[in-house]
Design a protein around this motif. Structure first.
Motif, PDB file in Angstrom:
ATOM      1  N   GLU A 130       0.879  -1.118  -0.032  1.00  0.00           N
ATOM      2  CA  GLU A 130       0.068   0.106  -0.053  1.00  0.00           C
ATOM      3  C   GLU A 130       0.925   1.292  -0.030  1.00  0.00           C
ATOM      4  O   GLU A 130       0.624   2.423  -0.651  1.00  0.00           O
ATOM      5  N   ILE A 131       1.889   1.178   0.923  1.00  0.00           N
ATOM      6  CA  ILE A 131       2.895   2.513   0.907  1.00  0.00           C
ATOM      7  C   ILE A 131       3.763   2.734  -0.634  1.00  0.00           C
ATOM      8  O   ILE A 131       3.673   3.870  -0.948  1.00  0.00           O
ATOM      9  N   ALA A 147      -2.423  -1.572  -4.952  1.00  0.00           N
ATOM     10  CA  ALA A 147      -1.599  -2.223  -4.051  1.00  0.00           C
ATOM     11  C   ALA A 147      -1.045  -3.494  -4.698  1.00  0.00           C
ATOM     12  O   ALA A 147       0.045  -4.162  -4.740  1.00  0.00           O
ATOM     13  N   SER A 148      -2.173  -4.033  -5.385  1.00  0.00           N
ATOM     14  CA  SER A 148      -2.467  -5.631  -5.947  1.00  0.00           C
ATOM     15  C   SER A 148      -1.182  -5.784  -6.990  1.00  0.00           C
ATOM     16  O   SER A 148      -0.821  -6.468  -7.541  1.00  0.00           O
ATOM     17  N   GLU A 194      12.253  -0.125  -0.479  1.00  0.00           N
ATOM     18  CA  GLU A 194      12.729  -1.078   0.737  1.00  0.00           C
ATOM     19  C   GLU A 194      11.694  -0.511   1.980  1.00  0.00           C
ATOM     20  O   GLU A 194      11.472   0.735   2.139  1.00  0.00           O
ATOM     21  N   ALA A 195      11.155  -1.442   2.574  1.00  0.00           N
ATOM     22  CA  ALA A 195      10.119  -1.341   3.730  1.00  0.00           C
ATOM     23  C   ALA A 195      10.804  -2.006   4.904  1.00  0.00           C
ATOM     24  O   ALA A 195      11.104  -3.049   4.671  1.00  0.00           O
ATOM     25  N   THR A 196      10.953  -1.443   5.849  1.00  0.00           N
ATOM     26  CA  THR A 196      11.414  -2.062   7.033  1.00  0.00           C
ATOM     27  C   THR A 196      10.364  -1.948   8.255  1.00  0.00           C
ATOM     28  O   THR A 196      10.217  -0.999   8.578  1.00  0.00           O
ATOM     29  N   LEU A 197       9.997  -3.142   8.790  1.00  0.00           N
ATOM     30  CA  LEU A 197       9.373  -3.004   9.939  1.00  0.00           C
ATOM     31  C   LEU A 197      10.154  -3.037  11.245  1.00  0.00           C
ATOM     32  O   LEU A 197      10.820  -3.900  11.525  1.00  0.00           O
ATOM     33  N   ASN A 198      10.025  -1.959  12.129  1.00  0.00           N
ATOM     34  CA  ASN A 198      10.549  -2.261  13.434  1.00  0.00           C
ATOM     35  C   ASN A 198       9.535  -2.469  14.591  1.00  0.00           C
ATOM     36  O   ASN A 198       8.729  -1.730  14.741  1.00  0.00           O
ATOM     37  N   GLY A 199       9.443  -3.701  14.861  1.00  0.00           N
ATOM     38  CA  GLY A 199       8.505  -4.111  15.507  1.00  0.00           C
ATOM     39  C   GLY A 199       8.166  -3.662  17.069  1.00  0.00           C
ATOM     40  O   GLY A 199       7.220  -3.646  17.605  1.00  0.00           O
ATOM     41  N   ALA A 200       9.701  -3.634  17.558  1.00  0.00           N
ATOM     42  CA  ALA A 200       9.480  -3.078  19.141  1.00  0.00           C
ATOM     43  C   ALA A 200       8.794  -1.596  19.200  1.00  0.00           C
ATOM     44  O   ALA A 200       8.287  -1.222  20.074  1.00  0.00           O
ATOM     45  N   LYS A 201       8.954  -0.727  17.929  1.00  0.00           N
ATOM     46  CA  LYS A 201       8.374   0.473  18.120  1.00  0.00           C
ATOM     47  C   LYS A 201       7.310   0.802  17.327  1.00  0.00           C
ATOM     48  O   LYS A 201       6.486   1.686  16.991  1.00  0.00           O
ATOM     49  N   SER A 202       6.812  -0.281  16.468  1.00  0.00           N
ATOM     50  CA  SER A 202       5.439  -0.420  15.624  1.00  0.00           C
ATOM     51  C   SER A 202       5.655   0.776  14.758  1.00  0.00           C
ATOM     52  O   SER A 202       4.719   1.648  14.524  1.00  0.00           O
TER      53      SER A 202
END
Length: 87
Positions: free
Chosen positions: A12-13, A32-33, A62-70
């Motif tokens: 989506e981003i 997005a599809s 490039e997308a990176t998820l920081n799970g600790a900080k959402s």
């Protein structure tokens, strides 16, 4: 956020960014599809993905998820060169 949810959000981003920034000479509104994942990985709470679209030649994302900080960090790149180096 699960890895699958992250991938859908990353798509989506990328679609939103492409629709707002890529100059194709005419209006595009890609869903997005139409965004594809080249590579992705999940490690502990974090995820990373490299993505592309068929509409913006030479661009990749490039997308990176920081799970600790959402938080999701997003980068857009333009390919500068592509050449073969014989060994």
């Amino acid at each position: 956020m699960s890895h699958d949810e992250f991938i859908e959000k990353a798509k989506e981003i990328v679609a939103e960014y492409t629709n707002a920034h890529v100059d194709t000479g005419h209006y595009i509104n890609i869903p997005a599809s139409h965004v594809y994942v080249v590579w992705s990985v999940k490690a502990l709470e974090n995820s990373k993905a490299l993505l592309g679209t068929p509409y913006d030649k030479g661009m990749y994302y490039e997308a990176t998820l920081n799970g600790a900080k959402s938080e999701i960090y997003f980068d857009a790149y333009k390919k500068q060169d592509n050449k073969c180096i014989k060994l």
